[in-house]
Scaffold this motif. Structure first.
Motif, mmCIF file in Angstrom:
data_model
loop_
_atom_site.group_PDB
_atom_site.id
_atom_site.type_symbol
_atom_site.label_atom_id
_atom_site.label_comp_id
_atom_site.label_asym_id
_atom_site.label_seq_id
_atom_site.Cartn_x
_atom_site.Cartn_y
_atom_site.Cartn_z
ATOM 1 N N PHE A 20 114.248 -29.299 -11.938
ATOM 2 C CA PHE A 20 115.347 -28.500 -12.470
ATOM 3 C C PHE A 20 116.599 -28.737 -11.639
ATOM 4 C CE2 PHE A 20 111.737 -25.632 -13.772
ATOM 5 C CZ PHE A 20 111.911 -25.776 -15.139
ATOM 6 N N LYS A 75 110.142 -25.279 -20.051
ATOM 7 C CA LYS A 75 110.396 -26.704 -19.828
ATOM 8 C C LYS A 75 109.436 -27.562 -20.650
ATOM 9 C CE LYS A 75 109.697 -30.218 -16.302
ATOM 10 N NZ LYS A 75 109.240 -30.465 -14.912
ATOM 11 N N ASP A 113 120.211 -26.648 -20.275
ATOM 12 C CA ASP A 113 119.036 -26.659 -21.149
ATOM 13 C C ASP A 113 118.439 -25.262 -21.276
ATOM 14 O OD1 ASP A 113 118.694 -29.660 -21.560
ATOM 15 O OD2 ASP A 113 118.760 -29.509 -19.378
ATOM 16 N N LEU A 123 116.057 -30.853 -16.038
ATOM 17 C CA LEU A 123 116.667 -29.864 -16.918
ATOM 18 C C LEU A 123 117.635 -28.987 -16.140
ATOM 19 C CD1 LEU A 123 113.608 -28.685 -19.053
ATOM 20 C CD2 LEU A 123 115.163 -30.586 -19.459
#
Length: 549
Positions: A28, A120, A50, A2
């Motif tokens: 990430f 997340k 995101d 993400l």
């Protein structure tokens, strides 16, 4: 992984967040940063992260204003607000905007990462849920088309209460109610000989689908190999007529772009009640049956049939010298693809243009009786049927005299032998179809645990095309292929939940679903409870009320 974007006007705080958190270890990617909302917004539009982490108080554009812009244009982005202010109004406004997390400063890296991991997980769950919904929608598309067909036939046959049909229509977003209605039956030639023609056919279907999908004035029902039914709706008779002309002209324009594909349509009569659609359908079917008689590439209005007949009578009077104008090929084509319901219209129209002088001629009637019997007997032999099952015209002298003494007797005899031939043909076809479905069921039973099992694979296993198999399977089982396969898998899953100690994920895999989330989603969609709830209910008592057993 993400993507994370950071908006923070304090350089020390921004660098601290960027440099101290273990982005990659937690799946990430730190994709960008900015010192205020005005600078951040175009970068966020470019990178499409995101998650956006933003301070609430910044110069030029604060975090709340930036959040509003993000949520309006890119609503999927999750936003974490960092604020040094604990006032209730800020938090309330952030909630109204759709901010995911509201964290008060000072906040350390551990707490921020904990919040990021929480967000997340929410994102991944939403994606799985969305993927499950899309997959489920795709899988039930065939079921929905089948249910649309059932709704259509229930409407035109008056076989179900109207209220029930309207409710079923609402579930499929079919807006059936209108002031006036009409039905158009339409078919195109699906016999493709090469790749180019197949591509043309696909293009035609796409254009027609686009035409019918853009408006609520018309509803398309797929009627398998018989083509489609179009339910046209209007606010008045004049409005309906305008729409009818528009759609017929558009259909012709589309078909004229593809010269190699023939078509035929039949238009019914306007009615002002859903309960009277049977009359519209009957007239549309009558016009549609003339596809075996008249030229291709015609959309025939049922109201024009009698006028056209009269014109043909005046211009095409036959005699024994030009009797060959009774085209035998039309009879052969009709025997291969016509239905018993079409026989009467076919024979009436086939003999319509012969003129009274020929109808009154015994010689002509003798010719027609012998000729038609010869064509039908030849067809029966072609499909492997002995002609002893047909009513022979020369069985005895009295019978033969009766057949030719009156034109109506001649016509009735032709109808009888055509109906008998079609009945014999359909018996063979039914046996073949039953064999296809039986073999397909065995193949499905042996392979249902394969996740990649598809309609195309099953169709290939019984040596028919996918579209033909889909039609045959639905007609013979009363279920679409995907509904049959899903029911089989779900019932197998219930057995394993009930009689084994296998984990839910293992059971999902065993019945053809590698993704345990999708298996659980589909199980709950089918039985209104999760696999775990089902298993727990069994331990308490058999067949609890939380599921459909």
């Amino acid at each position: 992984m993400l993507k994370i974007f950071l908006v923070e006007d304090e350089v020390v705080v921004r660098e601290g967040i960027r440099n101290t958190l273990n982005w990659e270890e937690n799946d990430f990617i730190f994709c960008g940063e900015a010192s205020d909302g005005e600078l951040a917004y175009p970068l966020i539009q470019k990178h499409k992260p995101d998650i956006v982490i933003t301070d609430i108080r910044m110069p030029f554009m604060d975090g709340l204003e930036l959040s509003r812009l993000i949520k309006k244009e890119m609503p999927w982005i999750k936003i974490i607000i960092l604020s040094g202010y604990g006032e209730f109004e800020y938090a309330k406004e952030a909630i109204n905007i759709g901010v995911t997390e509201y964290l008060l400063k000072p906040i350390n890296g551990t707490e921020l990462m904990k919040s990021l991991l929480k967000v997340k997980e929410n994102i991944l769950n939403e994606r799985r849920e969305k993927a499950n919904i899309e997959r489920f929608k795709k899988e039930i598309q065939e079921y929905e088309e089948d249910e649309k067909r059932r709704i259509f036939y229930d409407l035109v046959n008056n076989s179900q209460p109207l209220g029930s049909i309207l409710e079923r229509g609402n579930e499929l977003n079919l807006k059936l109610s209108a002031v006036v209605y009409n039905i158009i039956l339409f078919t195109i030639d699906h016999t493709r000989k090469n790749h180019r023609e197949t591509m043309q056919l696909n293009a035609v279907n796409r254009e027609l689908k686009q035409l019918f999908d853009i408006s609520e004035d018309i509803i398309k029902f797929d009627l398998f190999m018989d083509g489609m039914a179009l339910l046209l709706k209007g606010n008045s008779l004049e409005d309906l007529q305008r729409k009818q002309e528009y759609y017929i002209n558009r259909i012709r324009e589309i078909m004229d772009n593809y010269k190699g594909i023939s078509y035929f349509g039949g238009i019914g009569v306007a009615v002002n009640r859903l309960g009277e659609l049977s009359r519209s359908y009957h007239e549309a079917s009558r016009a549609f049956s003339y596809r075996y008689i008249w030229e291709e590439n015609l959309i025939l209005d049922s109201s024009a049939i009698s006028k056209t007949r009269e014109l043909l009578r005046r211009t095409n009077r036959l005699n024994m010298d030009n009797i060959v104008k009774l085209d035998k090929r039309k009879v052969e084509i009709f025997l291969k693809s016509g239905s018993k319901e079409d026989v009467s219209n076919f024979v009436d129209e086939y003999l319509q243009s012969i003129g009274s002088e020929n109808r009154n001629s015994i010689l002509f009637r003798q010719y027609v009786v012998i000729d038609m019997y010869s064509i039908v007997a030849g067809f029966c032999k072609e499909i492997g049927i002995e002609d002893y099952e047909l009513e022979k015209p020369l069985h005895n002298e009295n019978q033969y005299s009766r057949l030719i003494t009156d034109f109506n007797n001649t016509k009735d005899y032709i109808k009888r032998i055509l109906e008998k031939a079609i009945e014999l043909r359909d018996n063979i076809t039914t046996k073949e179809y039953n064999d296809i479905v039986s073999k397909a069921k065995i193949y499905i039973q042996e392979n249902f645990c394969r996740e990649d099992l598809s309609l195309n694979q099953v169709a290939a296993s019984v040596y028919v095309t996918p579209s033909h198999f889909s039609a045959v399977f639905s007609q013979k089982t009363g279920q679409t292929f995907i509904k049959y396969l899903t029911d089989l898998r779900m019932n197998k899953a219930k057995e394993l939940l009930k009689f084994t100690d296998m984990k839910t994920s293992e059971i999902g895999y065993a019945v053809g679903y590698k993704d345990p989330h999708y298996f659980s989603y589909l199980f709950k969609k089918t039985f209104n409870c999760s696999p775990k709830q089902y298993r727990n209910s069994i331990k308490k008592r058999e067949d609890s009320g939380c599921f459909n057993s």
